[in-house]
Design a protein around this motif. Structure first.
Motif, PDB file in Angstrom:
ATOM      1  N   ALA A   8      -6.207   2.167  31.599  1.00 59.22           N
ATOM      2  CA  ALA A   8      -6.564   3.456  32.217  1.00 59.22           C
ATOM      3  C   ALA A   8      -8.076   3.638  32.182  1.00 59.22           C
ATOM      4  O   ALA A   8      -8.582   4.693  31.825  1.00 59.22           O
ATOM      5  CB  ALA A   8      -5.854   4.591  31.488  1.00 59.22           C
ATOM      6  N   ASN A  10     -11.801   2.536  34.485  1.00 56.96           N
ATOM      7  CA  ASN A  10     -12.336   2.914  35.804  1.00 56.96           C
ATOM      8  C   ASN A  10     -11.294   2.733  36.902  1.00 56.96           C
ATOM      9  O   ASN A  10     -11.017   3.653  37.680  1.00 56.96           O
ATOM     10  CB  ASN A  10     -13.545   2.031  36.139  1.00 56.96           C
ATOM     11  CG  ASN A  10     -14.701   2.261  35.191  1.00 56.96           C
ATOM     12  OD1 ASN A  10     -15.078   3.389  34.921  1.00 56.96           O
ATOM     13  ND2 ASN A  10     -15.265   1.177  34.686  1.00 56.96           N
ATOM     14  N   GLY A  12      -7.896   1.686  36.680  1.00 50.86           N
ATOM     15  CA  GLY A  12      -6.554   2.211  36.419  1.00 50.86           C
ATOM     16  C   GLY A  12      -6.481   3.712  36.641  1.00 50.86           C
ATOM     17  O   GLY A  12      -5.602   4.204  37.361  1.00 50.86           O
ATOM     18  N   LYS A  37      -8.871   9.946  23.696  1.00 48.50           N
ATOM     19  CA  LYS A  37      -9.684   9.786  24.924  1.00 48.50           C
ATOM     20  C   LYS A  37      -8.805   9.760  26.177  1.00 48.50           C
ATOM     21  O   LYS A  37      -9.294  10.021  27.279  1.00 48.50           O
ATOM     22  CB  LYS A  37     -10.569   8.536  24.846  1.00 48.50           C
ATOM     23  CG  LYS A  37      -9.855   7.217  25.048  1.00 48.50           C
ATOM     24  CD  LYS A  37     -10.820   6.034  24.953  1.00 48.50           C
ATOM     25  CE  LYS A  37     -10.075   4.712  25.003  1.00 48.50           C
ATOM     26  NZ  LYS A  37     -10.880   3.544  24.758  1.00 48.50           N
ATOM     27  N   TYR A  38      -7.525   9.448  26.009  1.00 46.13           N
ATOM     28  CA  TYR A  38      -6.632   9.389  27.172  1.00 46.13           C
ATOM     29  C   TYR A  38      -5.881  10.703  27.427  1.00 46.13           C
ATOM     30  O   TYR A  38      -5.178  10.826  28.433  1.00 46.13           O
ATOM     31  CB  TYR A  38      -5.635   8.240  27.014  1.00 46.13           C
ATOM     32  CG  TYR A  38      -6.291   6.875  27.143  1.00 46.13           C
ATOM     33  CD1 TYR A  38      -6.966   6.531  28.305  1.00 46.13           C
ATOM     34  CD2 TYR A  38      -6.245   5.948  26.108  1.00 46.13           C
ATOM     35  CE1 TYR A  38      -7.597   5.295  28.432  1.00 46.13           C
ATOM     36  CE2 TYR A  38      -6.865   4.708  26.233  1.00 46.13           C
ATOM     37  CZ  TYR A  38      -7.534   4.390  27.394  1.00 46.13           C
ATOM     38  OH  TYR A  38      -8.154   3.171  27.527  1.00 46.13           O
ATOM     39  N   ASN A  89     -10.340  -9.241  38.106  1.00 46.84           N
ATOM     40  CA  ASN A  89     -11.126 -10.378  38.578  1.00 46.84           C
ATOM     41  C   ASN A  89     -11.477 -11.245  37.373  1.00 46.84           C
ATOM     42  O   ASN A  89     -11.901 -10.703  36.340  1.00 46.84           O
ATOM     43  CB  ASN A  89     -12.398  -9.903  39.287  1.00 46.84           C
ATOM     44  CG  ASN A  89     -12.091  -9.454  40.704  1.00 46.84           C
ATOM     45  OD1 ASN A  89     -11.489 -10.198  41.483  1.00 46.84           O
ATOM     46  ND2 ASN A  89     -12.461  -8.232  41.048  1.00 46.84           N
ATOM     47  N   GLY A 126     -15.217  -1.444  44.964  1.00 51.39           N
ATOM     48  CA  GLY A 126     -15.556  -0.688  43.760  1.00 51.39           C
ATOM     49  C   GLY A 126     -14.635   0.502  43.562  1.00 51.39           C
ATOM     50  O   GLY A 126     -13.974   0.968  44.493  1.00 51.39           O
TER      51      GLY A 126
HETATM   52  N1  NAP Z   1     -14.773  -1.287  37.979  1.00 50.58           N
HETATM   53  C1  NAP Z   1     -14.572  -1.617  39.263  1.00 50.58           C
HETATM   54  O1  NAP Z   1     -15.155  -1.012  40.198  1.00 50.58           O
HETATM   55  C2  NAP Z   1     -13.611  -2.739  39.591  1.00 50.58           C
HETATM   56  C3  NAP Z   1     -13.279  -2.976  40.939  1.00 50.58           C
HETATM   57  C4  NAP Z   1     -12.329  -3.950  41.253  1.00 50.58           C
HETATM   58  C5  NAP Z   1     -11.725  -4.676  40.240  1.00 50.58           C
HETATM   59  N2  NAP Z   1     -12.089  -4.458  38.939  1.00 50.58           N
HETATM   60  C6  NAP Z   1     -11.388  -5.230  37.894  1.00 50.58           C
HETATM   61  O2  NAP Z   1     -10.416  -4.344  37.331  1.00 50.58           O
HETATM   62  C7  NAP Z   1     -10.242  -4.636  35.940  1.00 50.58           C
HETATM   63  C8  NAP Z   1     -10.476  -3.347  35.142  1.00 50.58           C
HETATM   64  O3  NAP Z   1     -11.817  -2.920  35.318  1.00 50.58           O
HETATM   65  P1  NAP Z   1     -12.297  -1.488  34.797  1.00 50.58           P
HETATM   66  O4  NAP Z   1     -13.678  -1.310  35.303  1.00 50.58           O
HETATM   67  O5  NAP Z   1     -11.254  -0.465  35.084  1.00 50.58           O
HETATM   68  O6  NAP Z   1     -12.328  -1.746  33.199  1.00 50.58           O
HETATM   69  P2  NAP Z   1     -12.447  -0.673  32.038  1.00 50.58           P
HETATM   70  O7  NAP Z   1     -12.991   0.626  32.561  1.00 50.58           O
HETATM   71  O8  NAP Z   1     -13.147  -1.346  30.898  1.00 50.58           O
HETATM   72  O9  NAP Z   1     -10.922  -0.368  31.613  1.00 50.58           O
HETATM   73  C9  NAP Z   1     -10.135  -1.369  31.061  1.00 50.58           C
HETATM   74  C10 NAP Z   1      -8.835  -0.779  30.534  1.00 50.58           C
HETATM   75  O10 NAP Z   1      -8.057  -1.858  30.005  1.00 50.58           O
HETATM   76  C11 NAP Z   1      -7.570  -1.500  28.717  1.00 50.58           C
HETATM   77  N3  NAP Z   1      -7.388  -2.672  27.867  1.00 50.58           N
HETATM   78  C12 NAP Z   1      -8.338  -3.442  27.297  1.00 50.58           C
HETATM   79  N4  NAP Z   1      -7.763  -4.435  26.586  1.00 50.58           N
HETATM   80  C13 NAP Z   1      -6.423  -4.281  26.721  1.00 50.58           C
HETATM   81  C14 NAP Z   1      -5.293  -4.990  26.226  1.00 50.58           C
HETATM   82  N5  NAP Z   1      -5.416  -6.098  25.473  1.00 50.58           N
HETATM   83  N6  NAP Z   1      -4.063  -4.541  26.556  1.00 50.58           N
HETATM   84  C15 NAP Z   1      -3.918  -3.436  27.335  1.00 50.58           C
HETATM   85  N7  NAP Z   1      -4.948  -2.722  27.847  1.00 50.58           N
HETATM   86  C16 NAP Z   1      -6.184  -3.148  27.529  1.00 50.58           C
HETATM   87  C17 NAP Z   1      -8.604  -0.547  28.162  1.00 50.58           C
HETATM   88  O11 NAP Z   1      -7.957   0.243  27.186  1.00 50.58           O
HETATM   89  P3  NAP Z   1      -8.421   0.438  25.645  1.00 50.58           P
HETATM   90  O12 NAP Z   1      -8.748   1.886  25.547  1.00 50.58           O
HETATM   91  O13 NAP Z   1      -7.203   0.060  24.872  1.00 50.58           O
HETATM   92  O14 NAP Z   1      -9.604  -0.471  25.401  1.00 50.58           O
HETATM   93  C18 NAP Z   1      -8.999   0.246  29.402  1.00 50.58           C
HETATM   94  O15 NAP Z   1      -8.105   1.318  29.618  1.00 50.58           O
HETATM   95  C19 NAP Z   1     -11.225  -5.756  35.599  1.00 50.58           C
HETATM   96  O16 NAP Z   1     -10.517  -6.973  35.596  1.00 50.58           O
HETATM   97  C20 NAP Z   1     -12.245  -5.689  36.737  1.00 50.58           C
HETATM   98  O17 NAP Z   1     -12.823  -6.968  37.004  1.00 50.58           O
HETATM   99  C21 NAP Z   1     -13.002  -3.511  38.590  1.00 50.58           C
END
Ligand code: NAP
Length: 213
Positions: A8, A10, A12, A37-38, A89, A126
């Motif tokens: 959950a 950016n 999610g 935080k959630y 990714n 994004g």
């Molecule tokens: N940001 C973008 O604009 C964008 C665009 C396209 C694709 N993506 C891709 O989408 C994915 C997520 O990116 P994001 O920017 O959303 O990342 P983010 O903001 O860091 O969020 C990641 C989420 O994953 C959870 N998580 C981490 N480790 C975990 C585990 N072992 N089991 C279950 N949940 C876990 C985190 O929860 P905790 O609170 O437990 O740490 C957090 O809720 C990445 O692979 C990225 O490359 C990102």
């Protein structure tokens, strides 16, 4: 549809908000659902454990960092044929793809989650465009690939409900192109900032298989 989103952050939470607005029942599957935080996400979704979230879902979306994907899928257990939409990714140190050419992150996800019908989608733009895909009268492009026709159609419908121009990009191995395309978006964001999207210009008649129905 009951959609469970693993992660959950950016991506999610942005997709969860949009899909809840579109009328779906959203659950966030979290390592620690009691983490304060959630708590704000309870406004539009349930918070649950990863295994329970998958059991309760019609469709699952994976939105964790690449380095966490294997652990998250192991925690999920059996997908029992559910669609698994992969928004990750496979980015490693130095902002480089760790897989490519003859493999992809999506195909690795499918090997880790053998009981899921994996679709690659939502990885090539994004989070800002996931919240607001429209640019005036134009729509951000979203491409989806996967080996199961029904799962791919579900993913494309969800993208259209969010406001994307969504196109069927074929079988899962086409993720070998979609993941580098994400790197094109990321590279462009370094040049332009994040206020842009990739779109498609077409002449009349340039329709895809799923658009022809
Ligand atoms: N940001 C973008 O604009 C964008 C665009 C396209 C694709 N993506 C891709 O989408 C994915 C997520 O990116 P994001 O920017 O959303 O990342 P983010 O903001 O860091 O969020 C990641 C989420 O994953 C959870 N998580 C981490 N480790 C975990 C585990 N072992 N089991 C279950 N949940 C876990 C985190 O929860 P905790 O609170 O437990 O740490 C957090 O809720 C990445 O692979 C990225 O490359 C990102």
């Amino acid at each position: 549809m009951r959609i469970t989103i693993i992660g959950a952050g950016n991506v999610g939470a942005t997709l969860g908000h949009g899909l809840a607005r579109a009328g779906h029942t959203i659950a966030y599957a979290l390592r620690d659902p009691s983490d304060p935080k959630y708590a704000p996400l309870r406004s539009h979704a349930l918070l649950t454990t990863i295994r329970e979230g998958v059991v309760q879902a019609d469709t699952v979306l994976l939105a964790t960092p690449w380095g966490a994907a294997e652990d998250a899928l192991a925690a999920a257990g059996d997908f029992a044929g559910r669609p698994l939409l992969d928004a990750t990714n496979p980015i490693g140190p130095g902002l480089q793809l760790t897989l490519g050419h003859s493999d992809s992150g999506a195909e690795q996800i499918a090997r880790w989650a053998e009981s899921a019908r994996v679709v690659k989608i939502f990885n090539t733009t994004g989070r800002e465009n996931m919240a607001a895909p429209a640019y005036g009268g134009a729509k951000s492009l979203m491409l989806a690939c996967g080996d199961d026709d029904d799962a791919r159609a579900i993913a494309l419908d969800l993208a259209r409900e969010l406001g994307f121009e969504a196109l069927d990009f074929g079988e899962l191995r086409q993720a070998r192109l979609l993941e580098p395309l994400a790197m094109v978006w990321i590279r462009l964001s370094i040049v332009l900032g994040r206020d842009f999207a990739l779109g498609l210009l077409r002449r009349d008649g340039a329709t895809s298989r799923d658009e022809r129905g």
